[in-house]
Design a protein around this motif. Structure first.
Motif, PDB file in Angstrom:
ATOM      1  N   THR A 138       3.898   0.773   5.291  1.00 61.68           N
ATOM      2  CA  THR A 138       4.527   1.478   6.398  1.00 61.68           C
ATOM      3  C   THR A 138       3.409   2.191   7.121  1.00 61.68           C
ATOM      4  O   THR A 138       2.729   3.056   6.545  1.00 61.68           O
ATOM      5  N   GLY A 139       3.159   1.798   8.349  1.00 58.14           N
ATOM      6  CA  GLY A 139       2.006   2.306   9.072  1.00 58.14           C
ATOM      7  C   GLY A 139       2.150   3.759   9.471  1.00 58.14           C
ATOM      8  O   GLY A 139       3.234   4.351   9.365  1.00 58.14           O
ATOM      9  N   PRO A 140       1.082   4.364   9.965  1.00 62.14           N
ATOM     10  CA  PRO A 140       1.134   5.760  10.398  1.00 62.14           C
ATOM     11  C   PRO A 140       2.066   5.977  11.580  1.00 62.14           C
ATOM     12  O   PRO A 140       2.460   7.105  11.861  1.00 62.14           O
ATOM     13  N   HIS A 141       2.439   4.887  12.260  1.00 57.17           N
ATOM     14  CA  HIS A 141       3.391   4.960  13.371  1.00 57.17           C
ATOM     15  C   HIS A 141       4.836   4.890  12.888  1.00 57.17           C
ATOM     16  O   HIS A 141       5.773   4.949  13.687  1.00 57.17           O
ATOM     17  N   GLY A 142       5.037   4.724  11.578  1.00 60.29           N
ATOM     18  CA  GLY A 142       6.385   4.688  11.016  1.00 60.29           C
ATOM     19  C   GLY A 142       6.997   3.313  10.924  1.00 60.29           C
ATOM     20  O   GLY A 142       8.107   3.160  10.397  1.00 60.29           O
ATOM     21  N   GLY A 143       6.298   2.292  11.430  1.00 60.47           N
ATOM     22  CA  GLY A 143       6.810   0.925  11.374  1.00 60.47           C
ATOM     23  C   GLY A 143       6.067   0.093  10.348  1.00 60.47           C
ATOM     24  O   GLY A 143       5.042   0.507   9.808  1.00 60.47           O
ATOM     25  N   PRO A 144       6.565  -1.125  10.070  1.00 61.55           N
ATOM     26  CA  PRO A 144       5.899  -1.984   9.094  1.00 61.55           C
ATOM     27  C   PRO A 144       4.626  -2.600   9.662  1.00 61.55           C
ATOM     28  O   PRO A 144       4.505  -2.807  10.873  1.00 61.55           O
TER      29      PRO A 144
ATOM     30  N   GLY B  33     -10.833   5.593  -2.838  1.00 60.22           N
ATOM     31  CA  GLY B  33     -10.987   4.198  -3.233  1.00 60.22           C
ATOM     32  C   GLY B  33      -9.753   3.342  -3.109  1.00 60.22           C
ATOM     33  O   GLY B  33      -9.762   2.180  -3.527  1.00 60.22           O
ATOM     34  N   ARG B  34      -8.674   3.879  -2.544  1.00 61.29           N
ATOM     35  CA  ARG B  34      -7.429   3.138  -2.364  1.00 61.29           C
ATOM     36  C   ARG B  34      -7.130   3.003  -0.874  1.00 61.29           C
ATOM     37  O   ARG B  34      -7.510   3.860  -0.071  1.00 61.29           O
ATOM     38  N   ILE B  35      -6.450   1.928  -0.500  1.00 58.97           N
ATOM     39  CA  ILE B  35      -5.968   1.779   0.869  1.00 58.97           C
ATOM     40  C   ILE B  35      -4.633   2.492   0.964  1.00 58.97           C
ATOM     41  O   ILE B  35      -3.686   2.161   0.253  1.00 58.97           O
ATOM     42  N   VAL B  36      -4.560   3.482   1.858  1.00 60.68           N
ATOM     43  CA  VAL B  36      -3.344   4.287   2.010  1.00 60.68           C
ATOM     44  C   VAL B  36      -2.383   3.604   2.971  1.00 60.68           C
ATOM     45  O   VAL B  36      -1.227   3.337   2.655  1.00 60.68           O
ATOM     46  N   ASP B  37      -2.852   3.334   4.188  1.00 61.35           N
ATOM     47  CA  ASP B  37      -2.047   2.631   5.184  1.00 61.35           C
ATOM     48  C   ASP B  37      -2.960   2.125   6.288  1.00 61.35           C
ATOM     49  O   ASP B  37      -4.188   2.332   6.250  1.00 61.35           O
ATOM     50  N   PHE B  38      -2.382   1.466   7.302  1.00 62.27           N
ATOM     51  CA  PHE B  38      -3.173   0.897   8.394  1.00 62.27           C
ATOM     52  C   PHE B  38      -2.250   0.559   9.545  1.00 62.27           C
ATOM     53  O   PHE B  38      -1.024   0.532   9.403  1.00 62.27           O
ATOM     54  N   PHE B  39      -2.865   0.315  10.706  1.00 57.91           N
ATOM     55  CA  PHE B  39      -2.104  -0.246  11.820  1.00 57.91           C
ATOM     56  C   PHE B  39      -2.940  -1.304  12.508  1.00 57.91           C
ATOM     57  O   PHE B  39      -4.169  -1.320  12.409  1.00 57.91           O
ATOM     58  N   THR B  40      -2.256  -2.207  13.186  1.00 53.79           N
ATOM     59  CA  THR B  40      -2.896  -3.352  13.841  1.00 53.79           C
ATOM     60  C   THR B  40      -2.809  -3.212  15.350  1.00 53.79           C
ATOM     61  O   THR B  40      -1.753  -2.866  15.888  1.00 53.79           O
ATOM     62  N   ALA B  41      -3.914  -3.490  16.035  1.00 54.88           N
ATOM     63  CA  ALA B  41      -3.955  -3.495  17.501  1.00 54.88           C
ATOM     64  C   ALA B  41      -4.312  -4.897  17.973  1.00 54.88           C
ATOM     65  O   ALA B  41      -5.255  -5.503  17.469  1.00 54.88           O
TER      66      ALA B  41
ATOM     67  N   ALA C  99       0.850  -1.193   0.000  1.00 54.49           N
ATOM     68  CA  ALA C  99       0.000   0.000   0.000  1.00 54.49           C
ATOM     69  C   ALA C  99       0.885   1.242   0.000  1.00 54.49           C
ATOM     70  O   ALA C  99       2.015   1.205   0.508  1.00 54.49           O
ATOM     71  N   PRO C 100       0.366   2.369  -0.554  1.00 52.24           N
ATOM     72  CA  PRO C 100      -0.978   2.593  -1.079  1.00 52.24           C
ATOM     73  C   PRO C 100      -1.249   1.722  -2.312  1.00 52.24           C
ATOM     74  O   PRO C 100      -0.373   1.540  -3.154  1.00 52.24           O
ATOM     75  N   SER C 101      -2.485   1.222  -2.382  1.00 54.26           N
ATOM     76  CA  SER C 101      -2.825   0.321  -3.479  1.00 54.26           C
ATOM     77  C   SER C 101      -4.321   0.344  -3.749  1.00 54.26           C
ATOM     78  O   SER C 101      -5.122   0.711  -2.888  1.00 54.26           O
ATOM     79  N   SER C 102      -4.679  -0.093  -4.950  1.00 54.65           N
ATOM     80  CA  SER C 102      -6.071  -0.226  -5.365  1.00 54.65           C
ATOM     81  C   SER C 102      -6.407  -1.703  -5.482  1.00 54.65           C
ATOM     82  O   SER C 102      -5.532  -2.571  -5.422  1.00 54.65           O
TER      83      SER C 102
END
Length: 315
Positions: free
Chosen positions: A117-123, A164-172, A87-90
């Motif tokens: 690369t998540g909004p926290h700067g890590g993978p 319409g695209r996924i920019v980034d994400f993080f996991t909890a 990502a970013p990807s369609s």
């Protein structure tokens, strides 16, 4: 939202995780013609076992035609490692990175996971959830600007989309932490149940939101409240659940300031999604809850449509 998101002909979509196997035969108009669910995740199968699952579908439905499989079947413990689309990807990017495979005698397109690369700067990575996400975006139709989607679960995904695209994400990992802490260890003896909306849950959410402390310092309070304040077992579970969900939301607001005053879409288990919706509302963040199967079906259809569009452009 319209459900008419599908390819030009019937297809099969398979969500094949570590623990479970779910498959749908999907009509050309996006309707579910039949569904199969089995407790046959890839973690418990060898290659012959995976082949047997596909052969069972063929015996039930005949030749599968367009068959797409997502989840851990595309990991290093699955049939073949499909890697990750970055990502970013369609959805077209995801389709282009899919892996052509043959399981037994059946051609299957294995969908890659998604990495960023998540909004926290890590993978960060996901595998399986990307189908639901692109399905929801397809159901929305063309929509400009930022969107925020949450998939509550054992490992919740907080996803930022744009145009319409996924920019980034993080996991909890709040769901796994709750499950482990209530099944073994210090808090197991003072908690009962999966947590419910109420004063104890709200108190846990507020504590995570307002204290400024990390969860490592807050979680022990659940035991202290049971010992010193007489917190009952069900309320203790609710307080713990509130701490964990409240902590996720606090992190999301720090990482995505645009969340404030926005609308969030929750895709997943309705009861768990409702636990997320309540504290989001306390932050003046509107939340809609969307059925995950509906999004998953639309996601497979969107992949077929993207592949067909690419083939037509190439021709």
């Amino acid at each position: 939202m319209s459900l008419g998101v599908s390819g030009a002909r019937p297809m099969v979509g398979i969500n094949w995780g570590s623990s479970n196997f779910r498959a749908w035969r999907i009509g050309a108009d996006g309707t579910v013609l039949d569904r199969v669910a089995m407790p046959h995740g890839v973690a418990a199968l060898d290659r012959e076992g995976m082949r047997a699952c596909i052969d069972a579908l063929v015996a039930r439905w005949g030749p599968l035609g367009d068959c797409w499989a997502s989840g851990m079947i595309g990991s290093n413990i699955g049939w073949a490692d499909a890697g990750y689309c970055k990502a970013p990807s369609s959805v077209a990017d995801l389709a282009a990175h899919s892996l052509d495979a043959t399981i037994g005698d059946t051609p299957v397109r294995i969908i890659p996971g998604l990495a960023c690369t998540g909004p926290h700067g890590g993978p960060d990575v996901m595998r399986g959830e990307e189908v639901e996400l692109y399905g929801y975006l397809a159901l929305c139709g063309a929509r400009s600007g930022d969107q925020f989607i949450v998939l509550p679960g054992t490992h919740s995904k907080w996803v930022h989309c744009r145009d319409g695209r996924i920019v980034d994400f993080f996991t909890a990992m709040g769901g796994e932490i709750f499950d482990r802490m209530t099944s073994q260890g210090l808090l197991a003896s003072i908690t009962e149940g999966s947590g419910a909306v109420g004063a104890a849950f709200d108190g846990g959410c507020d504590r995570a939101r307002l204290s400024g402390l990390g969860l490592g310092s807050l979680l022990f309070e659940t035991r202290a409240r049971a010992v010193r304040a007489g917190l009952g077992k069900e309320d203790a579970a609710s307080h713990l659940r509130g701490l964990l969900i409240g902590g996720e939301i606090a992190d999301a607001l720090r990482l995505y300031p645009a969340l404030a005053g926005a609308q969030v879409t929750l895709i997943g288990n309705p009861a768990l999604s409702a636990l997320f919706a309540r504290p989001l509302g306390a932050h003046d963040i509107a939340a809609e809850i969307v059925d995950s199967e509906r999004c998953c079906i639309a996601g497979y259809g969107a992949l077929v449509a993207a592949t067909s569009d690419r083939a037509e452009r190439a021709a």
